[in-house]
Design a protein around this motif. Structure first.
Motif, mmCIF file in Angstrom:
data_model
loop_
_atom_site.group_PDB
_atom_site.id
_atom_site.type_symbol
_atom_site.label_atom_id
_atom_site.label_comp_id
_atom_site.label_asym_id
_atom_site.label_seq_id
_atom_site.Cartn_x
_atom_site.Cartn_y
_atom_site.Cartn_z
ATOM 1 N N LYS A 91 0.809 -1.220 0.000
ATOM 2 C CA LYS A 91 0.000 0.000 0.000
ATOM 3 C C LYS A 91 0.844 1.273 0.000
ATOM 4 O O LYS A 91 0.463 2.277 -0.585
ATOM 5 C CB LYS A 91 -0.931 -0.015 1.224
ATOM 6 C CG LYS A 91 -1.999 -1.094 1.171
ATOM 7 C CD LYS A 91 -2.844 -1.106 2.418
ATOM 8 C CE LYS A 91 -2.067 -1.617 3.623
ATOM 9 N NZ LYS A 91 -2.929 -1.794 4.822
ATOM 10 N N ASN A 92 1.998 1.204 0.675
ATOM 11 C CA ASN A 92 2.867 2.372 0.783
ATOM 12 C C ASN A 92 4.263 1.896 1.190
ATOM 13 O O ASN A 92 4.514 0.689 1.324
ATOM 14 C CB ASN A 92 2.310 3.381 1.798
ATOM 15 C CG ASN A 92 1.925 2.702 3.119
ATOM 16 O OD1 ASN A 92 2.684 1.881 3.640
ATOM 17 N ND2 ASN A 92 0.763 3.045 3.645
ATOM 18 N N ASP A 93 5.173 2.823 1.404
ATOM 19 C CA ASP A 93 6.551 2.451 1.751
ATOM 20 C C ASP A 93 6.623 1.729 3.084
ATOM 21 O O ASP A 93 7.427 0.798 3.257
ATOM 22 C CB ASP A 93 7.438 3.701 1.792
ATOM 23 C CG ASP A 93 7.754 4.225 0.402
ATOM 24 O OD1 ASP A 93 7.571 3.455 -0.575
ATOM 25 O OD2 ASP A 93 8.172 5.397 0.284
ATOM 26 N N ASP A 94 5.792 2.139 4.031
ATOM 27 C CA ASP A 94 5.785 1.472 5.334
ATOM 28 C C ASP A 94 5.350 0.018 5.189
ATOM 29 O O ASP A 94 5.953 -0.892 5.769
ATOM 30 C CB ASP A 94 4.845 2.211 6.296
ATOM 31 C CG ASP A 94 4.809 1.553 7.672
ATOM 32 O OD1 ASP A 94 5.870 1.484 8.320
ATOM 33 O OD2 ASP A 94 3.719 1.104 8.089
ATOM 34 N N ASP A 95 4.310 -0.213 4.398
ATOM 35 C CA ASP A 95 3.823 -1.571 4.150
ATOM 36 C C ASP A 95 4.903 -2.390 3.442
ATOM 37 O O ASP A 95 5.146 -3.560 3.776
ATOM 38 C CB ASP A 95 2.559 -1.506 3.297
ATOM 39 C CG ASP A 95 1.768 -2.807 3.311
ATOM 40 O OD1 ASP A 95 1.752 -3.490 4.352
ATOM 41 O OD2 ASP A 95 1.158 -3.144 2.279
ATOM 42 N N LYS A 96 5.562 -1.789 2.475
ATOM 43 C CA LYS A 96 6.635 -2.468 1.734
ATOM 44 C C LYS A 96 7.764 -2.871 2.675
ATOM 45 O O LYS A 96 8.281 -3.997 2.609
ATOM 46 C CB LYS A 96 7.164 -1.538 0.640
ATOM 47 C CG LYS A 96 8.250 -2.161 -0.225
ATOM 48 C CD LYS A 96 8.835 -1.139 -1.190
ATOM 49 C CE LYS A 96 7.822 -0.684 -2.216
ATOM 50 N NZ LYS A 96 8.434 0.229 -3.225
ATOM 51 N N ASN A 97 8.150 -1.972 3.578
ATOM 52 C CA ASN A 97 9.232 -2.267 4.519
ATOM 53 C C ASN A 97 8.867 -3.395 5.477
ATOM 54 O O ASN A 97 9.736 -4.170 5.905
ATOM 55 C CB ASN A 97 9.617 -1.013 5.293
ATOM 56 C CG ASN A 97 10.363 -0.011 4.428
ATOM 57 O OD1 ASN A 97 11.045 -0.385 3.484
ATOM 58 N ND2 ASN A 97 10.222 1.271 4.747
ATOM 59 N N LYS A 98 7.585 -3.505 5.799
ATOM 60 C CA LYS A 98 7.149 -4.594 6.681
ATOM 61 C C LYS A 98 7.236 -5.946 5.973
ATOM 62 O O LYS A 98 7.602 -6.953 6.582
ATOM 63 C CB LYS A 98 5.729 -4.324 7.180
ATOM 64 C CG LYS A 98 5.681 -3.213 8.227
ATOM 65 C CD LYS A 98 4.270 -2.885 8.661
ATOM 66 C CE LYS A 98 4.273 -1.782 9.716
ATOM 67 N NZ LYS A 98 2.907 -1.356 10.112
ATOM 68 N N PHE A 99 6.900 -5.964 4.684
ATOM 69 C CA PHE A 99 7.084 -7.193 3.905
ATOM 70 C C PHE A 99 8.564 -7.569 3.861
ATOM 71 O O PHE A 99 8.935 -8.731 4.054
ATOM 72 C CB PHE A 99 6.562 -7.006 2.476
ATOM 73 C CG PHE A 99 5.085 -7.219 2.318
ATOM 74 C CD1 PHE A 99 4.532 -8.494 2.451
ATOM 75 C CD2 PHE A 99 4.238 -6.170 2.022
ATOM 76 C CE1 PHE A 99 3.168 -8.698 2.292
ATOM 77 C CE2 PHE A 99 2.877 -6.361 1.871
ATOM 78 C CZ PHE A 99 2.332 -7.628 2.004
ATOM 79 N N LEU A 100 9.416 -6.588 3.597
ATOM 80 C CA LEU A 100 10.853 -6.845 3.509
ATOM 81 C C LEU A 100 11.423 -7.322 4.840
ATOM 82 O O LEU A 100 12.306 -8.193 4.867
ATOM 83 C CB LEU A 100 11.577 -5.581 3.041
ATOM 84 C CG LEU A 100 11.351 -5.202 1.574
ATOM 85 C CD1 LEU A 100 11.830 -3.780 1.302
ATOM 86 C CD2 LEU A 100 12.051 -6.181 0.639
ATOM 87 N N LYS A 101 10.907 -6.784 5.942
ATOM 88 C CA LYS A 101 11.370 -7.219 7.268
ATOM 89 C C LYS A 101 11.011 -8.688 7.498
ATOM 90 O O LYS A 101 11.813 -9.454 8.065
ATOM 91 C CB LYS A 101 10.721 -6.351 8.352
ATOM 92 C CG LYS A 101 11.145 -6.713 9.781
ATOM 93 C CD LYS A 101 12.619 -6.429 10.010
ATOM 94 C CE LYS A 101 13.006 -6.475 11.483
ATOM 95 N NZ LYS A 101 12.880 -7.798 12.095
#
Length: 303
Positions: A172-182
């Motif tokens: 959905k956004n950069d924060d969501d993307k970073n959570k997937f990457l984490k």
């Protein structure tokens, strides 16, 4: 049982010996994807278990499957429709449910909506490949000039992170993307993740994230450079992972409701395995939250 009350030895034993066994209900998978925000409904002495992940908003517990966790549900030695219905009744009565997916073996007396998933069961690779659609087989026959400057390599998330970040669809956004990457990074640290990448002229143009346990290889994500979509690198690396694992492991495509992705998966001729789910809109959930918590407040005042 709250997280700190769970007997994880008994929980794991029930899960591993269950008819419905799913990698996504394991302690490792849920600890990483939900950040240990999960508890368990238990029948008798761990004869059947149902993991329940949640988030908290304004102090209220809301049930939702965590990122990358497709199916959970009830796990028991034999799937029992009546027992499952008891779990379902209790679950719906006592929890604020936003979204919860059961597993493809769970059956109920009640009628629930279903979503699609696709599996290839263990077999000799050549037999599996013979079933691929003619179109998929053509995609796997790369031209000689492409073969000369391309290769498949397994790489660590550290090497693939930028490519995955740039080509991730659905966040959905950069924060969501970073959570997937984490989550990918934590799976990598646990030794349960491999990144298979297609290199063309020493550049990554396709990558897939695969979660592994003893019995399953799971396609958690596909990432493609759109400039090179005609080279069909994603087909090649998925086929390569199937070749390396299918003799002993189920290959789980983590099915999609997106028609184009579904068509892509079907090219490998997997078996369709629908699974039931419960989903409420935000409005429906807020009404349920109000009713449930008002009821708890009324009981508390009476006591």
């Amino acid at each position: 049982m709250k997280y700190h009350e769970i007997d994880f030895e008994k929980y794991t034993q029930c899960l591993e010996n269950s008819e419905q066994r799913k990698y996504s209900a394991s302690r490792l998978f849920l600890d990483i994807t939900s950040r240990r925000n999960w508890e368990v409904l238990i029948f008798n002495d761990y004869e059947a278990v149902m993991p329940v992940p949640f988030i908290k908003r304004f102090g209220i517990k809301i049930v939702i499957n965590p990122r990358l966790c497709q199916q959970l549900g009830i796990f028991s030695e034999k799937d029992d429709k009546e027992l499952n219905e008891c779990f379902l009744t209790y679950f719906k009565k006592n929890y604020n449910i936003w979204y919860y997916a059961f597993n493809d073996k769970n059956s109920f007396i009640s009628s629930l909506k279903e979503r699609k998933n696709f599996l290839i069961y263990p077999d000799e690779y050549e037999k599996v490949r013979q079933k691929y659609s003619p179109k998929r087989k053509r995609k796997l026959r790369l031209d000689e000039d492409v073969l000369a400057v391309s290769e498949i390599r397994e790489i660590r998330i550290t090497e693939a992170r930028d490519f995955i970040s740039e080509n991730m669809i659905g966040a959905k956004n950069d924060d969501d993307k970073n959570k997937f990457l984490k989550i990918f990074e934590d799976f990598d640290k646990s030794g349960s993740l491999t990144i298979s990448a297609f290199f063309y002229k020493n550049k990554i143009i396709n990558a897939i994230a695969i979660y592994h346990d003893q019995k399953t290889a799971v396609l958690l994500g596909t990432f493609n450079d759109r400039e090179f979509v005609k080279l069909a690198g994603s087909s090649v690396i998925i086929d390569d992972v199937i070749r390396k694992n299918i003799k002993e492991k189920i290959f789980d495509f983590e099915g999609s409701e997106v028609p184009a992705i579904e068509e892509f998966f079907r090219g490998f001729r997997p078996e369709l395995k629908p699974y039931p789910f419960i989903k409420h809109s935000k409005k429906e959930m807020l009404i349920k939250v109000f009713k449930l918590n008002t009821g708890h407040l009324f009981i508390s005042k009476r006591n």
